[in-house]
Design an enzyme around this catalytic site. Structure first.
Site, PDB file in Angstrom:
ATOM      1  N   ASP A 215      -3.188  -3.124  10.371  1.00 32.69           N
ATOM      2  CA  ASP A 215      -2.505  -1.849  10.093  1.00 32.69           C
ATOM      3  C   ASP A 215      -2.931  -1.293  11.304  1.00 32.69           C
ATOM      4  OD1 ASP A 215      -1.542   0.102   8.386  1.00 32.69           O
ATOM      5  OD2 ASP A 215      -3.700   0.603   7.771  1.00 32.69           O
TER       6      ASP A 215
ATOM      7  N   PHE B 112       1.975   1.237   1.629  1.00 34.48           N
ATOM      8  CA  PHE B 112       1.045   0.545   0.845  1.00 34.48           C
ATOM      9  C   PHE B 112       1.473  -0.671   0.286  1.00 34.48           C
ATOM     10  CE2 PHE B 112      -2.760   0.053  -1.225  1.00 34.48           C
ATOM     11  CZ  PHE B 112      -3.792   0.012  -0.246  1.00 34.48           C
TER      12      PHE B 112
ATOM     13  N   ASP C  75      -5.612  -5.995  -2.156  1.00 32.24           N
ATOM     14  CA  ASP C  75      -5.703  -5.069  -3.453  1.00 32.24           C
ATOM     15  C   ASP C  75      -4.791  -4.022  -3.424  1.00 32.24           C
ATOM     16  OD1 ASP C  75      -8.202  -6.303  -4.602  1.00 32.24           O
ATOM     17  OD2 ASP C  75      -9.236  -5.375  -3.115  1.00 32.24           O
TER      18      ASP C  75
ATOM     19  N   GLY D 252      -9.420  -9.426   1.566  1.00 33.93           N
ATOM     20  CA  GLY D 252      -7.909  -9.644   1.596  1.00 33.93           C
ATOM     21  C   GLY D 252      -7.088 -10.735   2.109  1.00 33.93           C
TER      22      GLY D 252
END
Ligand code: IMP
Ligand code: MG
Length: 193
Positions: free
Chosen positions: A97, A146, A153, A39
């Site tokens: 997160d 999200f 992704d 990421g």
């Protein structure tokens, strides 16, 4: 799918973060940038291109499985290849997160005795935080949705190439904010650079 942060806004923010890092690390001989795969790849590369000191790029890749509540299992897929002992290190990821992954990686890197560790993340979802992680260079604070694009992704692993950040779900509150610029954060004396 709706746009949360435009490609232009991301690039402008990366400019600002690079300026802060150039300022904080002014004069050092070498910065080790550790990009967390997959990421962190777009953000890390875009950031590296704007840094003015010599930078050595390295990569770390882990997989994490969310286990039961507040626990998880991390396995190391690929460790850094560089000796980071006593060196200034900048760890770069896409998003913090729960904080589990970043906290695990920071603890893992501490075992290698780096001289100084700073953290850069493009996105932060503070409402999801379970593990305390301090982000020194943060792009944007986002709501609890999200997201995909700019290296992140989507659900089917096919959306990382989108140059903007998109939300894959709706929330009542879709506000994106930029943290205020803080005082200069110079490297500590004694760190080998
Ligand atoms: P954490 O361990 O809960 O902090 O999760 C961190 C990792 O999960 C990040 O490095 C991302 O790779 C992934 N992740 C968390 N939220 C998102 C999201 O909204 N979209 C895509 N990937 C995410
Ligand atoms: Mg990640």
């Amino acid at each position: 799918m709706r746009e949360l942060i435009s490609a232009e806004r991301i690039q402008q923010r990366v400019d600002e973060l690079a300026a802060e890092i150039n300022d904080d690390f002014a004069g050092i001989d070498l910065l080790l940038m550790i990009i967390i795969l997959r990421g962190g790849s777009f953000f890390g590369t875009d950031l590296a291109k704007r840094l003015t000191m010599p930078v050595r790029l390295d990569y770390i890749r882990v997989t994490s499985y969310a286990g039961t509540e507040s626990t998880g299992v991390v396995s190391m897929v690929s460790d850094v290849k560089t000796d980071i002992r006593n060196r200034p290190v900048l760890v770069v990821d896409d998003i913090v997160d729960t904080g589990f992954t970043m906290q695990w990686i920071l603890r893992f890197l501490e075992l290698k005795h780096p001289g100084l560790v700073r953290v850069a993340a493009l996105l932060d979802k503070p409402s999801r935080r379970e593990f305390d992680v301090h982000i020194d260079y943060l792009g944007f604070t986002i709501p609890n949705v999200f997201v995909a694009g700019y290296g992140l992704d989507g659900l089917d692993d096919t959306m990382a190439n989108i140059p903007r950040v998109v939300a894959l779900e709706e929330a009542d509150e879709m506000h994106v904010s930029v943290p205020p610029r803080r005082a200069r954060l110079p490297i500590l004396p004694g760190v080998k650079s």
